[in-house]
Design a protein around this motif. Structure first.
Motif, PDB file in Angstrom:
ATOM      1  N   LYS A 172      51.072  32.995  43.526  1.00  0.00           N
ATOM      2  CA  LYS A 172      49.707  33.029  44.065  1.00  0.00           C
ATOM      3  C   LYS A 172      49.126  34.436  44.094  1.00  0.00           C
ATOM      4  CE  LYS A 172      46.985  31.479  48.053  1.00  0.00           C
ATOM      5  NZ  LYS A 172      47.033  30.757  49.357  1.00  0.00           N
ATOM      6  N   TYR A 173      49.951  35.432  44.445  1.00  0.00           N
ATOM      7  CA  TYR A 173      49.426  36.790  44.670  1.00  0.00           C
ATOM      8  C   TYR A 173      49.840  37.793  43.596  1.00  0.00           C
ATOM      9  CZ  TYR A 173      48.032  35.210  49.303  1.00  0.00           C
ATOM     10  OH  TYR A 173      47.440  34.542  50.344  1.00  0.00           O
ATOM     11  N   GLY A 174      50.771  37.425  42.733  1.00  0.00           N
ATOM     12  CA  GLY A 174      51.184  38.335  41.674  1.00  0.00           C
ATOM     13  C   GLY A 174      52.221  39.348  42.124  1.00  0.00           C
ATOM     14  N   ALA A 175      52.602  40.220  41.181  1.00  0.00           N
ATOM     15  CA  ALA A 175      53.649  41.206  41.438  1.00  0.00           C
ATOM     16  C   ALA A 175      53.086  42.435  42.149  1.00  0.00           C
ATOM     17  CB  ALA A 175      54.305  41.615  40.119  1.00  0.00           C
ATOM     18  N   LEU A 176      53.995  43.272  42.584  1.00  0.00           N
ATOM     19  CA  LEU A 176      53.625  44.529  43.243  1.00  0.00           C
ATOM     20  C   LEU A 176      53.990  45.670  42.298  1.00  0.00           C
ATOM     21  CD1 LEU A 176      52.683  45.630  46.134  1.00  0.00           C
ATOM     22  CD2 LEU A 176      55.113  46.081  46.499  1.00  0.00           C
ATOM     23  N   ARG A 177      53.019  46.533  41.980  1.00  0.00           N
ATOM     24  CA  ARG A 177      53.259  47.597  41.007  1.00  0.00           C
ATOM     25  C   ARG A 177      53.829  48.868  41.644  1.00  0.00           C
ATOM     26  NH1 ARG A 177      51.384  46.457  36.091  1.00  0.00           N
ATOM     27  NH2 ARG A 177      49.922  44.728  35.870  1.00  0.00           N
ATOM     28  N   ASP A 180      51.984  52.418  46.378  1.00  0.00           N
ATOM     29  CA  ASP A 180      50.610  52.907  46.502  1.00  0.00           C
ATOM     30  C   ASP A 180      49.600  51.928  45.899  1.00  0.00           C
ATOM     31  OD1 ASP A 180      51.499  53.234  43.942  1.00  0.00           O
ATOM     32  OD2 ASP A 180      50.574  55.202  43.634  1.00  0.00           O
ATOM     33  N   GLN A 181      50.072  50.748  45.474  1.00  0.00           N
ATOM     34  CA  GLN A 181      49.186  49.753  44.867  1.00  0.00           C
ATOM     35  C   GLN A 181      49.477  48.373  45.453  1.00  0.00           C
ATOM     36  OE1 GLN A 181      48.849  50.040  40.502  1.00  0.00           O
ATOM     37  NE2 GLN A 181      49.961  51.982  40.597  1.00  0.00           N
ATOM     38  N   PHE A 182      49.211  48.239  46.747  1.00  0.00           N
ATOM     39  CA  PHE A 182      49.545  46.980  47.427  1.00  0.00           C
ATOM     40  C   PHE A 182      48.298  46.206  47.853  1.00  0.00           C
ATOM     41  CE2 PHE A 182      49.938  50.549  50.440  1.00  0.00           C
ATOM     42  CZ  PHE A 182      48.917  50.237  51.329  1.00  0.00           C
ATOM     43  N   GLY A 183      47.145  46.596  47.340  1.00  0.00           N
ATOM     44  CA  GLY A 183      45.923  45.870  47.671  1.00  0.00           C
ATOM     45  C   GLY A 183      46.002  44.410  47.267  1.00  0.00           C
ATOM     46  N   PRO A 207      46.956  48.292  55.811  1.00  0.00           N
ATOM     47  CA  PRO A 207      45.836  47.950  56.696  1.00  0.00           C
ATOM     48  C   PRO A 207      46.149  46.711  57.536  1.00  0.00           C
ATOM     49  CG  PRO A 207      45.053  48.422  54.472  1.00  0.00           C
ATOM     50  CD  PRO A 207      46.549  48.352  54.389  1.00  0.00           C
ATOM     51  N   LYS A 208      45.664  46.693  58.762  1.00  0.00           N
ATOM     52  CA  LYS A 208      45.955  45.585  59.670  1.00  0.00           C
ATOM     53  C   LYS A 208      45.527  44.239  59.098  1.00  0.00           C
ATOM     54  CE  LYS A 208      47.512  48.384  62.841  1.00  0.00           C
ATOM     55  NZ  LYS A 208      48.976  48.477  63.075  1.00  0.00           N
ATOM     56  N   ARG A 209      44.440  44.255  58.313  1.00  0.00           N
ATOM     57  CA  ARG A 209      43.951  42.983  57.764  1.00  0.00           C
ATOM     58  C   ARG A 209      44.936  42.376  56.768  1.00  0.00           C
ATOM     59  NH1 ARG A 209      41.159  47.088  55.267  1.00  0.00           N
ATOM     60  NH2 ARG A 209      41.305  47.178  52.972  1.00  0.00           N
ATOM     61  N   GLN A 210      45.871  43.185  56.246  1.00  0.00           N
ATOM     62  CA  GLN A 210      46.853  42.675  55.291  1.00  0.00           C
ATOM     63  C   GLN A 210      48.163  42.267  55.948  1.00  0.00           C
ATOM     64  OE1 GLN A 210      45.637  45.981  52.062  1.00  0.00           O
ATOM     65  NE2 GLN A 210      47.309  44.656  51.375  1.00  0.00           N
ATOM     66  N   LEU A 211      48.286  42.470  57.266  1.00  0.00           N
ATOM     67  CA  LEU A 211      49.482  42.022  57.985  1.00  0.00           C
ATOM     68  C   LEU A 211      49.299  40.559  58.360  1.00  0.00           C
ATOM     69  CD1 LEU A 211      50.238  45.091  60.298  1.00  0.00           C
ATOM     70  CD2 LEU A 211      51.464  44.383  58.235  1.00  0.00           C
ATOM     71  N   ALA A 212      49.908  39.691  57.577  1.00  0.00           N
ATOM     72  CA  ALA A 212      49.723  38.255  57.772  1.00  0.00           C
ATOM     73  C   ALA A 212      50.448  37.746  59.005  1.00  0.00           C
ATOM     74  CB  ALA A 212      50.215  37.501  56.534  1.00  0.00           C
ATOM     75  N   LEU A 213      51.572  38.359  59.350  1.00  0.00           N
ATOM     76  CA  LEU A 213      52.376  37.837  60.457  1.00  0.00           C
ATOM     77  C   LEU A 213      53.261  38.946  61.008  1.00  0.00           C
ATOM     78  CD1 LEU A 213      53.274  35.266  62.036  1.00  0.00           C
ATOM     79  CD2 LEU A 213      55.070  34.989  60.308  1.00  0.00           C
ATOM     80  N   ARG A 214      53.369  38.999  62.326  1.00  0.00           N
ATOM     81  CA  ARG A 214      54.287  39.914  62.985  1.00  0.00           C
ATOM     82  C   ARG A 214      55.340  39.073  63.700  1.00  0.00           C
ATOM     83  NH1 ARG A 214      53.525  45.138  64.143  1.00  0.00           N
ATOM     84  NH2 ARG A 214      51.271  44.939  63.886  1.00  0.00           N
TER      85      ARG A 214
END
Length: 307
Positions: A172-177, A180-183, A207-214
């Motif tokens: 769904k979200y693809g790979a992580l490069r 420094d490229q985690f948008g 960024p806090k908006r990218q923290l889906a779950l704590r």
């Protein structure tokens, strides 16, 4: 030039681990002045400064680091020898409590099974915290050095970490490069970030908006990754057993966590503790070699693809 007194090296190694004379004295069960005298004597013998003295403690110099690595290797080899000699002398019996943190339970279980097959007369009990260690016991933990009174503590090879995600998440979200490229990615964090460089990086950089779950624990974080909610840092040792998870980048060197083997000082002379400690040290050294080989193959594969 030769070192005739191993106690001097043993004291210096304890100072390097503890970072202070008082911490080393507590670990060894000797006085503060004894530790200072032995370290000073060793420096005079070698004609080299082994530690920088700071108000907050002792930091090894380059010469100190070289000596500590050699001393640690000698200590590990001695532990292995003692374990093998003791295990060949007579069968182990009785009970042994093994204290393992939640994050390390899954990778430790196959090792416990292998150990018990070798020593079927020994009954094992699994506990979760330092406070549960009573009597004949040995423990393994990651992160901060165990500081409870009366413990003998030994450092082990550090645990590498990386970011992992479920295959359903990656579809769904693809790979992580790179870090420094985690948008566009969703992350899973844990409430307890103490002595965990990867989680500290996440708290400071994502960024806090990218923290889906704590989550409230390492176990909850793993289950959330399995469910595809997001990506999270896991130890390479732990994630190796998870077929449904994919590693997203090579383990950053700065994300490694300290790994400690410990036992109550009054239990160190017990044959079951010595044999089990030697067994764990040997197994972890093997796991680290396997990890190094896997990393070398991965680098070679990437280099081949780039050509």
């Amino acid at each position: 030039m030769q070192i005739d007194d191993w106690n001097q090296v043993h004291c210096a190694l304890a100072v390097a681990r503890a970072g202070t004379l008082s911490g080393a004295a507590q670990e060894l069960g000797v006085s503060h002045s004894t530790v200072l005298r032995r370290v000073d004597s060793l420096e005079k013998t070698l004609n080299a400064r082994l530690f920088y003295r700071h108000p907050r403690g002792y930091v090894p110099t380059e010469a100190g680091r070289l000596l500590m690595r050699a001393a640690q290797s000698m200590q590990e080899q001695l532990n292995l020898l003692v374990g093998r000699v003791c295990s060949g002398r007579q069968p182990l019996s009785g009970a042994l409590t093994v204290c393992v943190g939640e994050e390390l339970v899954a990778p430790m279980l196959p090792l416990l099974q292998r150990f018990q097959r070798r020593h079927q007369g020994l009954s094992l009990r699994l506990a979760g915290s330092v406070g549960e260690c009573r009597g004949v016991a040995v423990g393994l933990c990651a992160g901060a050095r165990p500081s409870a009174a009366g413990l003998a503590v030994q450092s082990l090879p550090r645990l590498p970490y990386s970011l992992y995600g479920a295959r359903s998440y990656l579809r769904k979200y693809g790979a992580l490069r790179g870090l420094d490229q985690f948008g566009g990615h969703r992350f899973i964090s844990c409430a307890d970030c103490a002595a965990h460089p990867a989680l500290e990086w996440m708290e400071q950089s994502v960024p806090k908006r990218q923290l889906a779950l704590r989550c409230g624990s390492a176990g909850q974080m793993l289950e959330a990754v399995r469910a595809g909610i997001g990506i999270a840092p896991l130890s390479v040792w732990r994630a190796r057993a998870e077929e449904g998870l994919c590693r997203l980048l090579p383990p950053p060197a700065e994300w490694q966590r300290d790994l400690w083997l410990y036992s109550p000082r009054d239990a160190c002379g017990n044959s079951a503790v010595r044999v089990f400690s030697a067994f764990v040290i040997d197994c972890i050294a093997r796991l680290q070699r396997v990890h190094s080989i896997d990393e070398a193959r991965a680098v070679a594969a990437v280099a081949g693809e780039e050509k």
